[in-house]
Design an enzyme around this catalytic site. Sequence first.
Site, PDB file in Angstrom:
ATOM      1  N   LYS A 113       1.077  -0.774  -0.153  1.00 29.34           N
ATOM      2  CA  LYS A 113      -0.077   0.182  -0.317  1.00 29.34           C
ATOM      3  C   LYS A 113       0.728   1.504  -0.399  1.00 29.34           C
ATOM      4  O   LYS A 113       0.539   2.099  -1.055  1.00 29.34           O
ATOM      5  CB  LYS A 113      -0.556  -0.606   1.059  1.00 29.34           C
ATOM      6  N   ARG A 167      -2.884   3.024   9.002  1.00 21.99           N
ATOM      7  CA  ARG A 167      -3.438   1.957   7.813  1.00 21.99           C
ATOM      8  C   ARG A 167      -2.589   1.187   7.659  1.00 21.99           C
ATOM      9  O   ARG A 167      -1.428   1.077   7.762  1.00 21.99           O
ATOM     10  CB  ARG A 167      -3.630   2.386   6.218  1.00 21.99           C
ATOM     11  N   GLY A 208      -8.015  -7.192   4.380  1.00 24.93           N
ATOM     12  CA  GLY A 208      -8.764  -7.351   5.641  1.00 24.93           C
ATOM     13  C   GLY A 208      -8.744  -7.952   6.494  1.00 24.93           C
ATOM     14  O   GLY A 208      -9.414  -7.785   7.695  1.00 24.93           O
ATOM     15  N   MET A 222      -5.718  -7.246   7.946  1.00 23.05           N
ATOM     16  CA  MET A 222      -5.103  -5.925   9.878  1.00 23.05           C
ATOM     17  C   MET A 222      -6.448  -5.124   9.823  1.00 23.05           C
ATOM     18  O   MET A 222      -7.215  -4.997   9.297  1.00 23.05           O
ATOM     19  CB  MET A 222      -3.897  -6.151   8.976  1.00 23.05           C
ATOM     20  N   ARG A 238      -3.753  -1.674  -7.036  1.00 20.74           N
ATOM     21  CA  ARG A 238      -2.389  -3.133  -6.052  1.00 20.74           C
ATOM     22  C   ARG A 238      -2.488  -3.728  -7.225  1.00 20.74           C
ATOM     23  O   ARG A 238      -4.058  -3.718  -8.009  1.00 20.74           O
ATOM     24  CB  ARG A 238      -3.000  -3.206  -5.135  1.00 20.74           C
ATOM     25  N   HIS A 297      -5.615 -44.728  -4.370  1.00 20.70           N
ATOM     26  CA  HIS A 297      -5.694 -45.143  -5.471  1.00 20.70           C
ATOM     27  C   HIS A 297      -6.784 -43.808  -6.987  1.00 20.70           C
ATOM     28  O   HIS A 297      -6.683 -43.750  -8.018  1.00 20.70           O
ATOM     29  CB  HIS A 297      -6.120 -46.083  -6.060  1.00 20.70           C
ATOM     30  N   GLU A 357      14.301 -44.952  -9.515  1.00 24.02           N
ATOM     31  CA  GLU A 357      13.278 -45.122  -8.447  1.00 24.02           C
ATOM     32  C   GLU A 357      14.035 -45.464  -7.075  1.00 24.02           C
ATOM     33  O   GLU A 357      13.047 -44.865  -5.719  1.00 24.02           O
ATOM     34  CB  GLU A 357      11.787 -45.140  -8.579  1.00 24.02           C
ATOM     35  N   SER A 376      14.332 -42.085 -16.407  1.00 28.05           N
ATOM     36  CA  SER A 376      13.623 -41.799 -15.776  1.00 28.05           C
ATOM     37  C   SER A 376      13.484 -41.767 -14.492  1.00 28.05           C
ATOM     38  O   SER A 376      13.812 -42.693 -13.572  1.00 28.05           O
ATOM     39  CB  SER A 376      12.289 -42.251 -17.042  1.00 28.05           C
ATOM     40  N   ASN A 393       7.297 -40.765  -7.079  1.00 31.98           N
ATOM     41  CA  ASN A 393       6.939 -41.416  -6.185  1.00 31.98           C
ATOM     42  C   ASN A 393       6.981 -42.346  -5.264  1.00 31.98           C
ATOM     43  O   ASN A 393       7.814 -42.522  -4.274  1.00 31.98           O
ATOM     44  CB  ASN A 393       5.464 -42.029  -6.671  1.00 31.98           C
ATOM     45  N   ASP A 394       8.113 -43.361  -5.816  1.00 27.64           N
ATOM     46  CA  ASP A 394       8.888 -44.761  -5.417  1.00 27.64           C
ATOM     47  C   ASP A 394      10.054 -43.901  -5.011  1.00 27.64           C
ATOM     48  O   ASP A 394      10.061 -44.281  -3.299  1.00 27.64           O
ATOM     49  CB  ASP A 394       9.198 -45.408  -6.276  1.00 27.64           C
ATOM     50  N   CYS A 417       8.714 -39.492 -14.741  1.00 27.45           N
ATOM     51  CA  CYS A 417       7.409 -39.439 -14.774  1.00 27.45           C
ATOM     52  C   CYS A 417       6.985 -40.004 -13.116  1.00 27.45           C
ATOM     53  O   CYS A 417       7.960 -39.702 -11.853  1.00 27.45           O
ATOM     54  CB  CYS A 417       7.112 -41.052 -15.869  1.00 27.45           C
ATOM     55  N   TYR A 427      13.177 -33.563 -19.970  1.00 25.22           N
ATOM     56  CA  TYR A 427      11.313 -33.926 -20.064  1.00 25.22           C
ATOM     57  C   TYR A 427      10.585 -34.169 -18.909  1.00 25.22           C
ATOM     58  O   TYR A 427      11.189 -34.412 -18.141  1.00 25.22           O
ATOM     59  CB  TYR A 427      10.860 -34.918 -20.840  1.00 25.22           C
TER      60      TYR A 427
END
Length: 902
Positions: free
Chosen positions: A28, A98, A107, A109, A361, A479, A771, A790, A794-795, A857, A877
């Site tokens: 501000k 302010r 809103g 503060m 803003r 899943h 992995e 690759s 996840n694993d 992946c 990639y």
Amino acid sequence: MSKTKRVYFFGGKTAEGKADMKNLLGGKGANLAEMCLMGLPVPAGLTVTTEACTAYYANGGKLPEGLMDEVWEGMKKVETAMGMKYGDADNPLLLSCRSGARASMPGMMDTVLNIGLCSKTIPGLLKKTNNPRFVYDSYRRLIMMYADVVMEKAEGLDFGIRKQLDDMLDDYKHKKGYKQDTDLTADDLKGLSEEFKKKVKAVIGIDFPDDAAKQLEGGINAVFKSWNGKKAVSYRRIEHIPDDWGTAVNVQTMVFGNMGENSATGVAFTRNPATGENQFYGEWLINAQGEDVVAGIRTPSPLNDATKNDQNKHLPSMQELMPTTYVELDNIRNVLEKNFKDMLDIEFTIQEGTLYMLQCRVGKRTGVAALEMALDMLNEKLIDDKEAVMRLSPAQLDELLHPILDAADEKKYTVIAKGLPAGPGGAVGVVALTSEKAMEYRAKGITNILVREETNPEDVEGMRAAEGILTARGGMTSHAALVARGWGKCCIVGCEAVHINLEKGEVKIGGKAYKEGDTLSLNGTKGWVYDAAIKMIDATENPRFREFMKLVDKHRTMSVRTNADTPEDARNAINFGAEGIGLFRIEHMFYGENSEEPLAKLRNMILADTTGERIAALNELAPFIKATAKGTLAVMDGKPLTFRLMDPPLHEFVPQTEEKQRELAKEKGMAYEEIKKRIDALHEVNPMMGLRGVRLGIVYPEVSEAQFRALFEATAELLKEGKKPQLEIMVPLTIAVTELKNQKAICNRVHAEVETAFGVKIPYLYGTMIEIPRAALMADEIAEVAEFFSFGTNDLTQMTFGFSRDDVNAIVHKYTEEKIIPADPFNTLDQEGVGQLVQMGVARGRQTNPALKVGVCGEHGGDPESVAFFFNAGMSYVSCSPFRVPVARLAAAQAAIKGEKR
Ligand code: ADP
Ligand code: MG
Ligand code: MG
């Protein structure tokens, strides 16, 4: 006095700050300074820095020494600029205090208006304005705000004084038969002010300060305090705003929108924030102050005629009532956009016909609006195409790709339960408690929501048939979540308020029972459930989406592939811009539609007693593998396709209940006991760390051989048909180069055999997943055999954390709540830990094999933050589910543009 400057002046056409000083002056304060420098009409004031706020907290929650002296020094400039004096009996200047942090916290503060009104200054203001109604309206507002913000909240008290005073006001209006605040007369307001002060004293036990200097000091103190107010703290948690940033305080000369019919206050957006349309859009109120517009006390009027809506079309616009001021404001709108090169959200006040700017803003906007504005501003040459690409956040792009609940309609209903937002978008449909029911509804054209305790691979068809999915258990990578996201389907998981009773054919959600056929609505972006049919809006293909994505691709350097296992998904993904398949799971053919036959053959293979039996079963299975491989390779013609050899633990493919095992025994003409014995033999304590991935191929070489042969034959046939299949074979779960060599020997032999048999050269790449942490450590050796890596993140996350991804959800939830870990590592890559393994793996692999292709992946390939990390790690990639492809493309382009800037 302290050596560093803590108070910055703005006013007239000068300022000590400017727009890029947001860290020090808050958003501000920095923009108020900028507007002054632009020559816009801004009431003069001071900005007390965020550093002073930090010092305030370091000082035990007290104003740092000498700060008020600097403020009083600065006030002299403000007084000169405005030609008034603070606390003066004849010509009093009033102030607002302010808040204003670096990042906008709307809103959250506190702000106090009309500071400086006291028995010394009131007579002067009365004389000067000859407007007692205005003076006492300002005074009663000051008492209300000051008592609430300064005397109560900043002191950590909780009397609810604001509400008590509001109630007094309402009672008074009621007694007098007034409808609106503007009906109150000067005498009413004067009397109320006196009553308010008595009430404040009675409730808080302290007199409302009748001293201008004390009021200002209290105001500044309270704004600093509000940085640690409850609302502000929880907003910071959600928005990830650090606690130590602090807020600035803007002490600004008051201008008054409550001086009569020729005065007003309003808020506006320089363009429509919902649609992006290039039209001035806002609301204003005559004879009002501050938050009246947003507080909903009166229905605000529209700014102009073009943007009237059903709620306000009967009200006069500013364009009609104050045409000259409207034109002035509209010009300011253009000047602001040219300067900031973006859509702005502005606050203004008109005091007796004179316009003042109080705030601007960069405005928040919906995904659609962000897209429209980015392209419009590019056409208007306000921004260049790199900037246009940066203007749409990946989350906003994602929002565009899913049909969603109509936010306006959604507001009318109450949320009945909350779960994890696993698949974005919205869904409305009737409850289906089983996959069969979902399919039955689907066949009849009835949209439905599949509600399950949790889902497993057998539910896949029901999940397809459902509009949305709701489960009681499971996390973001369960899943249901994975499958739903893959399809871009709305899905909420881990919704603990859901209790299913299949025998009764009902589901209890938060105590209320629903039967099949009852309607639910899901907001998958938020994880909210409703028991009503909420309107949906089609957020799908905007013709400008493609135009935008063209720009994105122009600046993107890293490839984006998809995880797809069927020709249909592959086609879909190409539509979304996928440049290849980074993960094709061979085992997908054993789930869902048309899986009965291949699954039966697979079971024969799994339950085989001897190698001979196994080979016989594999011979029958091979044509199915070849057929799906060929189908998808044909669709991907000319684009790379990575086949992952069979990966999951085999027990997943055989029935686990006695009933199903008996059925299987009957089908196979075997004794139940024999089937049970063989299935039990597959049992492992930690199947995810057991006989799966490459280990299957090492233990049963014939399993790998059958897959190699099917893949090569499919490729050879396509080559002969004149197609350009780009085969990549990927070995999962590798821990050592010796595994790759072992399998490569089989692969080489089969490759030579197929080439001879078909009389064609079959080009292909042989690579592996990284992995397991050991693979990242041994990447240099592994890359001597692998032509590509690759990262199966996840694993890799599961193995690095030792978190079982299927059931660790509750723990991860607790861990993130307690800030033991910053985020769910299955959603956003753990860059500090798992990220090191990724960087190390890439570096070591390229050491021995500079031409190594490297990709990712796994779910992280579609997570924008992770994509940026992968880009910086030098990946060739990323690969993600089809619906995430556009998001990954955008994230990759933005990472490249940011990289250039560095
Ligand atoms: P927030 O950050 O919550 O928007 P602000 O500091 O912008 O809070 O203050 C809220 C409102 O108070 C403003 O929109 C404006 O209408 C009013 N206001 C603040 N300062 C002044 C001032 N100096 N003169 C007139 N109105 C003001
Ligand atoms: Mg504001
Ligand atoms: Mg894996």
